[in-house]
Design an enzyme around this catalytic site. Structure first.
Site, short mmCIF file in Angstrom:
data_model
loop_
_atom_site.label_atom_id
_atom_site.label_comp_id
_atom_site.label_asym_id
_atom_site.label_seq_id
_atom_site.Cartn_x
_atom_site.Cartn_y
_atom_site.Cartn_z
N ASP A 238 0.76 -1.25 0.00
CA ASP A 238 0.00 0.00 0.00
C ASP A 238 0.79 1.31 0.00
OD1 ASP A 238 -1.62 -2.15 0.48
OD2 ASP A 238 -2.64 -1.30 2.19
N GLU B 236 1.79 -8.92 11.70
CA GLU B 236 1.55 -8.59 10.29
C GLU B 236 2.89 -8.25 9.64
OE1 GLU B 236 -0.98 -5.21 9.97
OE2 GLU B 236 -1.21 -5.38 7.80
C1 2M8 Z 1 -3.00 -4.37 3.72
O1 2M8 Z 1 -3.89 -3.62 2.91
C2 2M8 Z 1 -5.20 -3.19 3.32
C3 2M8 Z 1 -5.89 -2.59 2.10
O2 2M8 Z 1 -6.02 -3.58 1.11
C4 2M8 Z 1 -5.21 -2.15 4.41
O3 2M8 Z 1 -4.16 -1.67 4.83
O4 2M8 Z 1 -6.30 -1.82 4.88
C5 2M8 Z 1 -1.83 -4.80 2.82
O5 2M8 Z 1 -0.74 -5.26 3.58
C6 2M8 Z 1 -2.29 -5.87 1.84
O6 2M8 Z 1 -1.21 -6.37 1.11
C7 2M8 Z 1 -3.00 -7.01 2.55
O7 2M8 Z 1 -3.53 -7.89 1.61
C8 2M8 Z 1 -4.11 -6.51 3.48
C9 2M8 Z 1 -4.70 -7.60 4.36
O8 2M8 Z 1 -3.67 -8.32 5.01
O9 2M8 Z 1 -3.62 -5.47 4.35
#
Ligand code: 2M8
Length: 447
Positions: A182, A420
């Protein structure tokens, strides 16, 4: 660095904890990406999650991928989020407003963008695991692979049809969220050209309240741009051609392109084994070759690092991040470039930095100005990214390198929190804990 991480689980104990995370995050319908921060199904998370699940329950792994592909759009796109009815995440389905989309699925609500195409890799892995685990699992997984193959093909075809504009050959993204990374500094220049209009409806973020420190997440300035791009897409009725033509963000993503190349290889192998249409197999070979050439063609003449390209301005984006190593995932770069990249990866600028707790590459080089060891995709280490490189290296026959990354990944995650992402020097888990894809890749490493 030991101070913050007194606990080191043994491998069997770590595997048991990882299995419990996946079970606990199972709503009965989907495995959420994380318990509080991400209460929905994410596209590439679901792929990694299925790989971990295959070690526990092949049926459940298959169900997860079936659920994701049940939300596939009629044009072939696999959406980046499949929403549950939990409303603790922003932006949720109302803000996305994809109900206006012509091509959207009928029975589920989804976001209107995609994520990296790692699904063929997951199907291959689930199949391989199932074949080793017993005759019933083998039969189920083979049936499943046959059934999902045409959907995977349609997904890949969508990327080629709609997302390879212009001549760079790189797969284009229309939102930084599509990259999966992101707020990576990869996107800073293109985001500077995104100007949120006065018509941006007001909003309240929920993510910043769910992490230890809001500074671990993207900034509000970044969120304004994320939301503005959604606004543009919504106004375009989620029509892909219109979006690719007009959106204020259009970038050739070299990391996605490399993953696409290798996913096409995998899908071609599966299709050959299961006797799919020769024309479709030929398409896959062609797409893989073109993607690989685009990745090789993006490499900087001095550093060798692969680069993204801003397709609105035609400029290469020279920011050095983990994505610079993309040619190592898919191959195809000249030998001297590949050697340069491997020695750079091993150097103190990357995985060989003596101050790292675990010798795996961070998302951004610790030597780069602007490196932030605590902020999301701007410095921390991400176990899933380590998994991808270790998987690719094994596939390329680089067993020692694959093993080293796997061992480093275990070192990073053996505190059992399933962060994460991790602070590279102290190994402090950041963002969410009990993150499903982290647990999943650890399970895969441990079995
Ligand atoms: C993160 O992205 C989401 C938006 O899609 C967020 O920050 O709200 C990123 O690390 C993405 O790569 C990942 O798929 C998602 C869920 O783990 O979180």
């Amino acid at each position: 660095s030991g101070g913050r991480r007194p606990v080191r689980f043994t491998e069997p104990a770590l595997a048991a904890r990882a299995a419990r995370v996946l079970r606990d995050n199972d709503t009965g319908a989907v495995i959420t990406a994380a318990p509080r921060l991400y209460p929905h199904m994410w596209s590439w998370d679901a792929a990694f999650i299925s790989i971990g699940l295959a070690r526990l329950d092949v049926q459940r792994a298959i169900a997860e991928l079936d659920t994701l592909f049940a939300a596939q759009w009629r044009n072939g796109m696999v959406p980046h989020i499949v929403f549950t009815d939990d409303d603790a995440y922003f932006p949720g389905p109302d803000r996305w407003g994809t109900d206006v989309a012509q091509d959207g699925p009928r029975d589920v609500r989804t976001s209107g963008i995609c994520q990296p195409p790692v699904h063929a890799i997951a199907v291959r892995r689930v199949l391989d695991i199932a074949r080793r685990s017993g005759p019933h699992d083998r039969i189920d997984a083979e049936r499943f692979a046959r059934r999902i193959w045409p959907k995977l093909y349609a997904w890949h075809r969508w990327l080629v049809e709609y997302r390879t504009p212009g001549s760079s050959g790189l797969i284009a993204i229309v939102h930084g969220w599509e990259s999966g990374m992101d707020n990576s500094p990869r996107w800073d220049v293109p985001y500077d050209a995104v100007h949120p209009g006065a018509a941006l409806p007001p909003y309240v973020r929920k993510d910043v309240r769910l992490v230890g420190d809001p500074a671990e997440r993207p900034t509000d300035r970044e969120y304004d741009r994320y939301l503005w791009l959604i606004e543009e897409m919504r106004r375009a009725g989620y029509d892909q051609r219109t979006i690719v033509e007009n959106s204020s963000f259009l970038v050739g993503d070299v990391f996605i392109t490399a993953l696409f190349a290798v996913s096409c290889d995998v899908l071609l192998e599966l299709g050959t084994e299961f006797g799919q249409e020769p024309e479709q197999l030929a398409d896959l070979a062609d797409w893989a070759a073109k993607a690989r050439a685009a990745v090789a063609g993006s490499c900087h003449s001095v550093s060798g690092m692969a680069r993204d390209r801003d397709l609105r301005t035609g400029r290469w984006l020279d920011t050095q991040t983990i994505a610079g190593f993309s040619p190592l995932l898919c191959g195809g770069a000249p030998d001297d470039v590949q050697l340069k990249l491997l020695s750079l990866l091993d150097s103190d600028r990357w995985a060989g930095n003596p101050d790292l707790l675990a010798p795996v590459p961070p998302s951004v080089s610790p030597m780069r100005p602007g490196f932030n060891p605590r902020q999301y995709w701007r410095g921390p280490q991400w176990p899933v990214v380590v998994w991808l490189f270790s998987w690719a290296f094994e596939r390329r026959g680089w067993q020692d390198r694959a093993r080293k990354l796997r061992d480093g990944g275990i070192r990073l995650t053996e505190d059992g929190s399933f962060g994460e992402y991790y602070e590279p020097f102290t190994g402090e888990p950041l963002g969410s804990t009990d993150q499903s894809w982290t647990a999943a890749v650890v399970l895969d490493w441990l079995c």
